[in-house]
Design a protein around this motif. Structure first.
Motif, PDB file in Angstrom:
ATOM      1  N   VAL A  37     -72.255 -55.567-167.239  1.00 22.62           N
ATOM      2  CA  VAL A  37     -73.008 -54.566-166.353  1.00 22.62           C
ATOM      3  C   VAL A  37     -73.904 -55.356-165.171  1.00 22.62           C
ATOM      4  CG1 VAL A  37     -75.274 -55.237-167.697  1.00 22.62           C
ATOM      5  CG2 VAL A  37     -74.997 -52.760-166.473  1.00 22.62           C
ATOM      6  N   LEU A  69     -69.660 -45.475-171.920  1.00 23.79           N
ATOM      7  CA  LEU A  69     -70.849 -45.912-171.181  1.00 23.79           C
ATOM      8  C   LEU A  69     -71.578 -44.873-170.385  1.00 23.79           C
ATOM      9  CD1 LEU A  69     -69.284 -49.386-170.122  1.00 23.79           C
ATOM     10  CD2 LEU A  69     -71.089 -48.980-171.820  1.00 23.79           C
ATOM     11  N   CYS A  70     -70.781 -43.926-169.641  1.00 23.54           N
ATOM     12  CA  CYS A  70     -71.085 -42.573-169.036  1.00 23.54           C
ATOM     13  C   CYS A  70     -72.410 -42.119-169.817  1.00 23.54           C
ATOM     14  CB  CYS A  70     -70.239 -42.007-168.423  1.00 23.54           C
ATOM     15  SG  CYS A  70     -69.069 -42.736-166.956  1.00 23.54           S
ATOM     16  N   ARG A  87     -65.854 -54.164-170.855  1.00 28.48           N
ATOM     17  CA  ARG A  87     -66.159 -52.706-170.635  1.00 28.48           C
ATOM     18  C   ARG A  87     -67.213 -52.933-169.575  1.00 28.48           C
ATOM     19  NH1 ARG A  87     -67.346 -49.656-176.141  1.00 28.48           N
ATOM     20  NH2 ARG A  87     -67.281 -48.023-174.675  1.00 28.48           N
ATOM     21  N   ALA A  88     -66.785 -52.391-168.303  1.00 26.08           N
ATOM     22  CA  ALA A  88     -67.750 -52.557-167.106  1.00 26.08           C
ATOM     23  C   ALA A  88     -68.309 -51.481-166.499  1.00 26.08           C
ATOM     24  CB  ALA A  88     -66.752 -53.422-165.887  1.00 26.08           C
ATOM     25  N   MET A  89     -69.460 -51.925-165.980  1.00 29.53           N
ATOM     26  CA  MET A  89     -70.344 -50.884-165.091  1.00 29.53           C
ATOM     27  C   MET A  89     -71.038 -51.536-163.960  1.00 29.53           C
ATOM     28  SD  MET A  89     -73.355 -48.361-166.918  1.00 29.53           S
ATOM     29  CE  MET A  89     -74.161 -49.580-167.434  1.00 29.53           C
ATOM     30  N   TYR A  90     -70.705 -50.924-162.879  1.00 32.10           N
ATOM     31  CA  TYR A  90     -71.515 -51.356-161.583  1.00 32.10           C
ATOM     32  C   TYR A  90     -72.682 -50.292-161.293  1.00 32.10           C
ATOM     33  CZ  TYR A  90     -72.683 -52.468-156.660  1.00 32.10           C
ATOM     34  OH  TYR A  90     -73.103 -52.680-155.411  1.00 32.10           O
ATOM     35  N   THR A  93     -68.134 -46.569-163.329  1.00 27.84           N
ATOM     36  CA  THR A  93     -67.273 -47.048-164.674  1.00 27.84           C
ATOM     37  C   THR A  93     -66.208 -45.984-164.955  1.00 27.84           C
ATOM     38  OG1 THR A  93     -67.530 -47.752-166.809  1.00 27.84           O
ATOM     39  CG2 THR A  93     -69.045 -45.932-166.087  1.00 27.84           C
ATOM     40  N   LYS A  94     -65.185 -46.559-165.662  1.00 31.68           N
ATOM     41  CA  LYS A  94     -64.216 -45.505-166.017  1.00 31.68           C
ATOM     42  C   LYS A  94     -64.143 -45.479-167.362  1.00 31.68           C
ATOM     43  CE  LYS A  94     -60.574 -46.306-162.643  1.00 31.68           C
ATOM     44  NZ  LYS A  94     -60.436 -44.985-162.223  1.00 31.68           N
ATOM     45  N   ASP A  95     -65.469 -46.163-168.034  1.00 33.81           N
ATOM     46  CA  ASP A  95     -65.703 -46.083-169.436  1.00 33.81           C
ATOM     47  C   ASP A  95     -66.455 -44.802-169.887  1.00 33.81           C
ATOM     48  OD1 ASP A  95     -66.853 -46.471-172.198  1.00 33.81           O
ATOM     49  OD2 ASP A  95     -66.228 -48.635-171.768  1.00 33.81           O
ATOM     50  N   ASP A 113     -63.464 -48.790-161.848  1.00 33.17           N
ATOM     51  CA  ASP A 113     -63.651 -49.611-162.868  1.00 33.17           C
ATOM     52  C   ASP A 113     -64.952 -50.473-163.075  1.00 33.17           C
ATOM     53  OD1 ASP A 113     -63.580 -51.892-160.991  1.00 33.17           O
ATOM     54  OD2 ASP A 113     -61.475 -52.308-161.452  1.00 33.17           O
ATOM     55  N   GLY A 114     -65.657 -50.554-162.227  1.00 30.93           N
ATOM     56  CA  GLY A 114     -67.079 -50.952-162.567  1.00 30.93           C
ATOM     57  C   GLY A 114     -66.954 -52.609-162.277  1.00 30.93           C
TER      58      GLY A 114
END
Length: 126
Positions: free
Chosen positions: A21, A41-42, A79-82, A36-38, A64-65
């Motif tokens: 993150v 996580l959204c 698993r990514a988030m920006y 994010t594409k997850d 993709d984050g």
């Protein structure tokens, strides 16, 4: 971030990273932008926002984050988030001497802190 990723590679723990993150530039307004594409996580961010009644409206963006500092971790399979924010008409000083606590919107710092601290608590159950 690059140095940390390289260190994890040298230590042989790079592939153990499960979540990334990147809370970056979250003091530009009360509207969090979540990249994010997850889907899980959204959903997590939406629940946190709702449960804490955080000011502003998160915008979920299909990406993709692995932006900016996160690029060094793309190969981990994490698993990514920006996250960044928008909403205020401010002049961004970006890591210059003028970038002092007085130039940062305190309400945005609080929003980021609340979101991030709750994210850390809840992501452990995923």
């Amino acid at each position: 971030a690059i140095n940390y990723a390289e260190r994890r590679k040298r230590e042989g723990t790079y592939g153990n990273i499960k979540f990334l993150v990147n809370f970056d530039s979250i003091t530009w307004g009360s509207n969090m932008k979540i990249f994010t594409k997850d889907a899980e996580l959204c959903s997590l961010i939406e629940r946190i926002d709702r449960d804490l009644n955080i000011k502003g409206t998160p915008e979920l963006i299909d990406s993709d984050g692995f932006a900016l500092d996160g690029k060094s971790f793309r190969e981990t399979g994490a698993r990514a988030m920006y996250v960044n924010s928008t909403g205020y008409d401010i002049t961004h000083v970006w890591h210059r001497p003028e970038d002092t606590p007085e130039t940062v919107s305190a309400d945005c710092v609080e929003i980021g802190f609340l979101m991030f601290s709750e994210y850390i608590k809840r992501v452990q159950d995923m």
